[in-house]
Write a protein that holds these residues in place. Structure first.
Motif, PDB file in Angstrom:
ATOM      1  N   ASP A  54       0.903  -1.318   0.029  1.00  0.00           N
ATOM      2  CA  ASP A  54       0.010  -0.106  -0.073  1.00  0.00           C
ATOM      3  C   ASP A  54       0.665   1.309  -0.110  1.00  0.00           C
ATOM      4  N   ALA A  55       2.029   1.189   0.723  1.00  0.00           N
ATOM      5  CA  ALA A  55       2.868   2.436   0.873  1.00  0.00           C
ATOM      6  C   ALA A  55       3.583   2.487  -0.440  1.00  0.00           C
ATOM      7  N   LEU A  56       3.941   1.502  -1.246  1.00  0.00           N
ATOM      8  CA  LEU A  56       4.625   1.650  -2.526  1.00  0.00           C
ATOM      9  C   LEU A  56       3.901   2.262  -3.434  1.00  0.00           C
TER      10      LEU A  56
ATOM     11  N   SER B 237       0.717  -6.383 -10.911  1.00  0.00           N
ATOM     12  CA  SER B 237       0.923  -4.997 -10.747  1.00  0.00           C
ATOM     13  C   SER B 237      -0.169  -4.306 -11.295  1.00  0.00           C
ATOM     14  N   ASN B 238       0.277  -3.251 -12.019  1.00  0.00           N
ATOM     15  CA  ASN B 238      -0.880  -2.366 -12.508  1.00  0.00           C
ATOM     16  C   ASN B 238      -1.029  -2.757 -13.998  1.00  0.00           C
ATOM     17  N   GLY B 239      -0.651  -3.788 -14.423  1.00  0.00           N
ATOM     18  CA  GLY B 239      -1.050  -4.330 -15.691  1.00  0.00           C
ATOM     19  C   GLY B 239      -0.215  -3.966 -17.099  1.00  0.00           C
TER      20      GLY B 239
ATOM     21  N   ASP C 208      -3.551 -10.039  -8.503  1.00  0.00           N
ATOM     22  CA  ASP C 208      -2.644  -9.306  -7.643  1.00  0.00           C
ATOM     23  C   ASP C 208      -3.260  -9.080  -6.245  1.00  0.00           C
ATOM     24  N   ALA C 209      -2.785  -8.803  -5.273  1.00  0.00           N
ATOM     25  CA  ALA C 209      -3.481  -8.712  -3.964  1.00  0.00           C
ATOM     26  C   ALA C 209      -3.770  -7.182  -3.629  1.00  0.00           C
ATOM     27  N   ASN C 210      -3.015  -6.322  -4.258  1.00  0.00           N
ATOM     28  CA  ASN C 210      -2.923  -4.799  -4.088  1.00  0.00           C
ATOM     29  C   ASN C 210      -4.399  -4.273  -4.623  1.00  0.00           C
ATOM     30  N   ASP C 211      -5.166  -3.326  -3.857  1.00  0.00           N
ATOM     31  CA  ASP C 211      -6.249  -2.651  -4.105  1.00  0.00           C
ATOM     32  C   ASP C 211      -5.927  -1.707  -5.706  1.00  0.00           C
ATOM     33  N   THR C 212      -5.081  -1.002  -5.125  1.00  0.00           N
ATOM     34  CA  THR C 212      -4.374   0.149  -6.190  1.00  0.00           C
ATOM     35  C   THR C 212      -4.054  -0.765  -7.573  1.00  0.00           C
TER      36      THR C 212
END
Length: 204
Positions: A13-15, A57-59, A76-80
């Motif tokens: 999340d911080a990254l 990641s962001n695709g 991916d596990a990250n919401d963003t």
């Protein structure tokens, strides 16, 4: 520790928060562009009927994989990361972008292509073993596994790219057909078949 606990949500999340949704500058860095081009060039088929990218990641890489697959599942596990990947891939109806924690949420199906890159050193050893077990059930006959990882140590994590690729080469029960050691990253390729690309096309 279970594998969900091993996923460091606060770290990722911080990254993403500090780097405007592109923590590794996939779009800006020639290093990342070159690495993607190398990985794509090493794939033993021009096109795959089914593929999965673990840790999309962001695709950015997903978008290139989408052009060489009939169906593609991106995890991916990250919401963003998931939001950004879905936006990037919304014009590709054959692509699914799913928020999943690895290895707990890996799908129970088989794929012709499995891309597992820049993610395994974030797992604990137990989770890594679970991914290995899944790989032994998830690859279709004639399919391939592509793995690529950064060579340098990652602060806060016990494994690095060399650890991961040595482990995979020692324990993955498929034909190891290619290994590339760049100054900055490793790439390895396994086939669920003994045929080379030339043999697949009747040249041998």
């Amino acid at each position: 520790m279970n594998s969900k606990a091993a996923y460091d949500q606060e770290y990722f999340d911080a990254l993403y928060a500090l780097n405007q949704g592109d923590p590794w500058q996939y779009e800006q860095r020639w290093y990342e562009q070159r690495k993607r081009q190398i990985c794509l060039a090493l794939l033993p088929r021009l096109r795959f009927e089914s593929a999965i990218e673990i840790g999309c990641s962001n695709g950015i890489f997903s978008q290139e994989l989408a052009q060489r697959t009939d169906t593609l599942m991106c995890l991916d596990a990250n919401d963003t990361a998931i939001q950004l990947a879905r936006q990037r891939l919304e014009t590709y109806p054959h692509v699914q972008v799913l928020q999943r924690v690895v290895p707990d949420d890996l799908p129970e199906k088989k794929f012709q292509l499995i891309v597992v890159s820049e993610i395994l050193y974030y797992l604990n050893p137990t989770a890594l073993q679970q991914v290995l077990a899944w790989l032994h059930t998830a690859l279709e006959p004639g399919g391939c596994i592509l793995s690529c990882h950064w060579r340098a140590p990652i602060p806060g994590f016990s494994l690095n790219g060399e650890d991961i690729h040595q482990y995979l080469k020692a324990h993955l029960n498929y034909a190891h057909c290619l290994s590339l050691q760049d100054s900055d990253f490793f790439v390895d390729l396994w086939l669920n078949s003994a045929q080379s690309v030339a043999e697949q096309e009747g040249l041998k």
